[in-house]
Design a protein around this motif. Sequence first.
Motif, PDB file in Angstrom:
ATOM      1  N   LEU A 152      21.255  61.737 -59.294  1.00  0.00           N
ATOM      2  CA  LEU A 152      20.674  61.771 -60.636  1.00  0.00           C
ATOM      3  C   LEU A 152      19.661  60.646 -60.813  1.00  0.00           C
ATOM      4  O   LEU A 152      18.551  60.865 -61.310  1.00  0.00           O
ATOM      5  CB  LEU A 152      21.772  61.691 -61.701  1.00  0.00           C
ATOM      6  CG  LEU A 152      21.290  61.695 -63.153  1.00  0.00           C
ATOM      7  CD1 LEU A 152      20.481  62.944 -63.463  1.00  0.00           C
ATOM      8  CD2 LEU A 152      22.483  61.569 -64.100  1.00  0.00           C
ATOM      9  N   ALA A 153      20.024  59.450 -60.380  1.00  0.00           N
ATOM     10  CA  ALA A 153      19.117  58.302 -60.505  1.00  0.00           C
ATOM     11  C   ALA A 153      17.837  58.533 -59.696  1.00  0.00           C
ATOM     12  O   ALA A 153      16.734  58.210 -60.161  1.00  0.00           O
ATOM     13  CB  ALA A 153      19.823  57.029 -60.048  1.00  0.00           C
ATOM     14  N   LEU A 154      17.973  59.109 -58.494  1.00  0.00           N
ATOM     15  CA  LEU A 154      16.812  59.393 -57.659  1.00  0.00           C
ATOM     16  C   LEU A 154      15.873  60.366 -58.365  1.00  0.00           C
ATOM     17  O   LEU A 154      14.661  60.156 -58.427  1.00  0.00           O
ATOM     18  CB  LEU A 154      17.286  59.959 -56.313  1.00  0.00           C
ATOM     19  CG  LEU A 154      16.196  60.386 -55.334  1.00  0.00           C
ATOM     20  CD1 LEU A 154      15.421  59.165 -54.837  1.00  0.00           C
ATOM     21  CD2 LEU A 154      16.821  61.145 -54.164  1.00  0.00           C
ATOM     22  N   ALA A 159      10.949  61.609 -61.510  1.00  0.00           N
ATOM     23  CA  ALA A 159      10.335  62.157 -62.719  1.00  0.00           C
ATOM     24  C   ALA A 159       9.549  61.084 -63.460  1.00  0.00           C
ATOM     25  O   ALA A 159       8.412  61.308 -63.900  1.00  0.00           O
ATOM     26  CB  ALA A 159      11.405  62.765 -63.621  1.00  0.00           C
ATOM     27  N   LYS A 160      10.130  59.929 -63.585  1.00  0.00           N
ATOM     28  CA  LYS A 160       9.487  58.808 -64.291  1.00  0.00           C
ATOM     29  C   LYS A 160       8.183  58.420 -63.604  1.00  0.00           C
ATOM     30  O   LYS A 160       7.167  58.191 -64.261  1.00  0.00           O
ATOM     31  CB  LYS A 160      10.443  57.624 -64.348  1.00  0.00           C
ATOM     32  CG  LYS A 160       9.927  56.456 -65.143  1.00  0.00           C
ATOM     33  CD  LYS A 160      10.979  55.356 -65.191  1.00  0.00           C
ATOM     34  CE  LYS A 160      10.435  54.160 -65.941  1.00  0.00           C
ATOM     35  NZ  LYS A 160      11.422  53.058 -65.964  1.00  0.00           N
ATOM     36  N   ARG A 161       8.194  58.375 -62.266  1.00  0.00           N
ATOM     37  CA  ARG A 161       6.979  58.013 -61.515  1.00  0.00           C
ATOM     38  C   ARG A 161       5.860  59.016 -61.732  1.00  0.00           C
ATOM     39  O   ARG A 161       4.690  58.670 -61.605  1.00  0.00           O
ATOM     40  CB  ARG A 161       7.290  57.883 -60.026  1.00  0.00           C
ATOM     41  CG  ARG A 161       8.028  56.616 -59.699  1.00  0.00           C
ATOM     42  CD  ARG A 161       8.241  56.529 -58.195  1.00  0.00           C
ATOM     43  NE  ARG A 161       8.955  55.312 -57.908  1.00  0.00           N
ATOM     44  CZ  ARG A 161       8.506  54.356 -57.116  1.00  0.00           C
ATOM     45  NH1 ARG A 161       7.345  54.499 -56.520  1.00  0.00           N
ATOM     46  NH2 ARG A 161       9.208  53.282 -56.907  1.00  0.00           N
ATOM     47  N   LEU A 166      12.911  64.511 -67.096  1.00  0.00           N
ATOM     48  CA  LEU A 166      13.666  65.072 -65.982  1.00  0.00           C
ATOM     49  C   LEU A 166      13.597  66.598 -65.948  1.00  0.00           C
ATOM     50  O   LEU A 166      13.387  67.190 -64.889  1.00  0.00           O
ATOM     51  CB  LEU A 166      15.132  64.600 -66.029  1.00  0.00           C
ATOM     52  CG  LEU A 166      16.015  65.064 -64.874  1.00  0.00           C
ATOM     53  CD1 LEU A 166      15.443  64.625 -63.528  1.00  0.00           C
ATOM     54  CD2 LEU A 166      17.438  64.554 -65.047  1.00  0.00           C
ATOM     55  N   MET A 167      13.727  67.264 -67.097  1.00  0.00           N
ATOM     56  CA  MET A 167      13.710  68.731 -67.114  1.00  0.00           C
ATOM     57  C   MET A 167      12.358  69.271 -66.665  1.00  0.00           C
ATOM     58  O   MET A 167      12.295  70.233 -65.881  1.00  0.00           O
ATOM     59  CB  MET A 167      14.044  69.268 -68.512  1.00  0.00           C
ATOM     60  CG  MET A 167      15.531  69.343 -68.796  1.00  0.00           C
ATOM     61  SD  MET A 167      16.420  70.163 -67.470  1.00  0.00           S
ATOM     62  CE  MET A 167      16.420  71.806 -68.056  1.00  0.00           C
TER      63      MET A 167
END
Length: 186
Positions: A152-154, A159-161, A166-167
């Motif tokens: 999940l963190a990966l 997504a953030k990068r 996330l969706m």
Amino acid sequence: MEVYADKTSLCLPGQLPVDTWRSIGEQIHVLSNSSAWWIGDWILYGQESYPDRYRNAMAETSLDYQTLRNYAWIARRFPAARRRARLSFQHHVEVASLPADQQDHWLDLAEKFAWSRNELRRQIKVSAEVDSGGGDGYSAVRLNLDLEPQRLALWQNAAKREGANLMDWMTKMLDSAASSAIVRRA
């Protein structure tokens, strides 16, 4: 060590080795599954060759008219070359009303993933629900994912990068994977 059967019972000797017991069960299963195909093929042959086939077949088998018609319909929908020996007659029943290419698609999946007849039915139902979607061109699908915290963190980091939530990022990745798979199969 003698095993024998009649119309209402299977007689097994005492102290039957487990491997022999399993082998007998496998043979019973093959016979049971095959008999539906055989009856269907038998009815189709009678349809070509004899009048009053259903009346005669009902008398010979003690099966009712609708059961015999169902067996014949399935046998007609699946010529012998398209039948899957690793799947049951009931697997074929589940897809019989579909076009041939979809029948083959679902039977391929059932073989590949060793789906039971009930799982095949469930997968077809889920697919139909997703395909039907809404009138606006979108389908609502609820996914429940059990992810390890590291995964999940990966994903969240990726997504953030890319500046996405996330969706949106997951949708983009799945679309990309689906497009690649379609191109590879074409």
